[in-house]
Scaffold this active site. Structure first.
Site, mmCIF file in Angstrom:
data_model
loop_
_atom_site.group_PDB
_atom_site.id
_atom_site.type_symbol
_atom_site.label_atom_id
_atom_site.label_comp_id
_atom_site.label_asym_id
_atom_site.label_seq_id
_atom_site.Cartn_x
_atom_site.Cartn_y
_atom_site.Cartn_z
ATOM 1 N N SER A 97 40.141 66.837 81.988
ATOM 2 C CA SER A 97 39.692 65.460 82.578
ATOM 3 C C SER A 97 40.401 64.367 82.412
ATOM 4 O O SER A 97 41.665 64.467 83.065
ATOM 5 C CB SER A 97 38.341 65.287 81.864
ATOM 6 O OG SER A 97 37.470 64.140 82.627
ATOM 7 N N ASP A 227 30.924 70.920 89.142
ATOM 8 C CA ASP A 227 31.523 69.409 88.325
ATOM 9 C C ASP A 227 30.820 68.244 89.128
ATOM 10 O O ASP A 227 31.226 68.000 90.041
ATOM 11 C CB ASP A 227 32.991 69.486 88.207
ATOM 12 C CG ASP A 227 33.314 68.450 87.116
ATOM 13 O OD1 ASP A 227 32.924 67.394 87.114
ATOM 14 O OD2 ASP A 227 34.605 68.834 86.632
ATOM 15 N N HIS A 256 31.170 69.862 84.227
ATOM 16 C CA HIS A 256 32.378 69.094 83.683
ATOM 17 C C HIS A 256 32.880 69.493 82.418
ATOM 18 O O HIS A 256 33.848 70.041 82.296
ATOM 19 C CB HIS A 256 32.280 67.746 84.162
ATOM 20 C CG HIS A 256 33.354 67.065 83.805
ATOM 21 N ND1 HIS A 256 34.582 67.068 84.441
ATOM 22 C CD2 HIS A 256 33.921 66.095 82.914
ATOM 23 C CE1 HIS A 256 35.595 66.320 83.971
ATOM 24 N NE2 HIS A 256 35.117 65.787 82.974
#
Length: 276
Positions: A97, A227, A256
């Site tokens: 991320s 996601d 995610h």
């Protein structure tokens, strides 16, 4: 050694697991988390003979909370200092991320002289923000909303993210894990308020296009097809157009937070990638 001090006086907490003689795997975490978010991967890789290093980003976890420097350039330079102080070479550099942005900016600023492989997982590059040149990005109102919610009730914001889109627990039929929710919330609340607030801009508005063009090592991009935090079209698919030699692995239906929800699949895939 469980901490280092950066050139601008910030103390960074560092985990160093596994055999010192193993190939180093360096992990960069997401927002608003810390190195603990990698524990499933760190345990698995260290148990398989790799030296796993993960630090808490400045302002997050057990690192100090500077008022300034909460941006991708500082994050990347901090990562470089961790690598240099520990004298790590032949590194596998993994970013999740926001950590994917940190890793990408590290390559852009510091090159790949110490790097053997790169892996981006649910990562934000090349650019999250919707612009004329990036129409598949998310509008600024999304990130303004995060900032506003952080000011109103940061604790509730983290609970809402974890119990909803981060792990896909808002999808029909999803089985919530209170443990995952609590862990996300705890890590978020360990971070500094100003630091996490500033980091929203860092992960959403930083353009990593030119950094990705400097990738010259074997690269794996892993992303969940579902996601909701970093939608795949503006991230993994766009990154593949800039790093054509990379391998893209899409997890069907994955959210995610696949480092937790799909941890065994990811652990197995990372080990295969490292052993190639």
């Amino acid at each position: 050694m469980n901490s280092i001090t950066t050139r601008d006086g910030v103390s960074l907490y560092v985990k160093d697991w596994g055999p010192p003689s193993g190939q180093p795997v360096v992990l960069s975490h997401g927002w608003p988390l810390n190195a603990d978010s990698w524990e499933s991967q760190a345990l698995h890789l260290a148990s398989n003979g790799y030296r796993v290093v993960a630090h808490d980003r400045r302002g997050h976890g057990r690192s100090s909370q500077p008022w300034d420097g909460n941006d991708m350039d500082h994050y990347a330079d901090d990562l470089a200092q961790v690598i240099e102080v520990l004298d790590l070479r032949n590194i596998a550099l993994f970013g999740f991320s926001t950590g994917g942005g940190e890793v990408t900016r590290y390559v852009g600023r510091h090159g790949t002289g110490r790097v053997a492989k790169i892996c981006l997982i649910s990562a934000v590059p090349p650019l999250m923000l919707k612009t004329a040149a990036n129409p598949s990005g998310q509008p600024i109102e999304v990130f303004d909303g995060l900032r506003a919610a952080s000011l109103v009730d940061r604790s509730k914001l983290y609970l809402d993210i974890a119990s909803g889109p981060f792990f896909g627990f808002n999808r029909p039929g999803a089985e919530k894990s209170q443990g995952m929710i609590d862990s996300f919330w705890l890590q978020g609340m360990m971070a500094g308020h100003k630091n996490t607030y500033d980091c929203i801009r860092a992960f959403s508005e930083t353009d990593f296009t030119e950094d990705l063009k400097r990738f010259d090592r074997p690269t794996l991009i892993v992303h969940g097809a579902d996601d909701q935090i970093v939608p795949i079209e503006a991230s993994a698919h766009a990154a593949m157009r800039l790093v054509p030699h990379a391998t893209l692995s899409v997890y069907p239906g994955a959210p995610h937070g696949l480092t937790d929800t799909h941890k065994q699949q990811l652990n197995d895939d990372l080990l295969v990638f490292l052993r190639r």
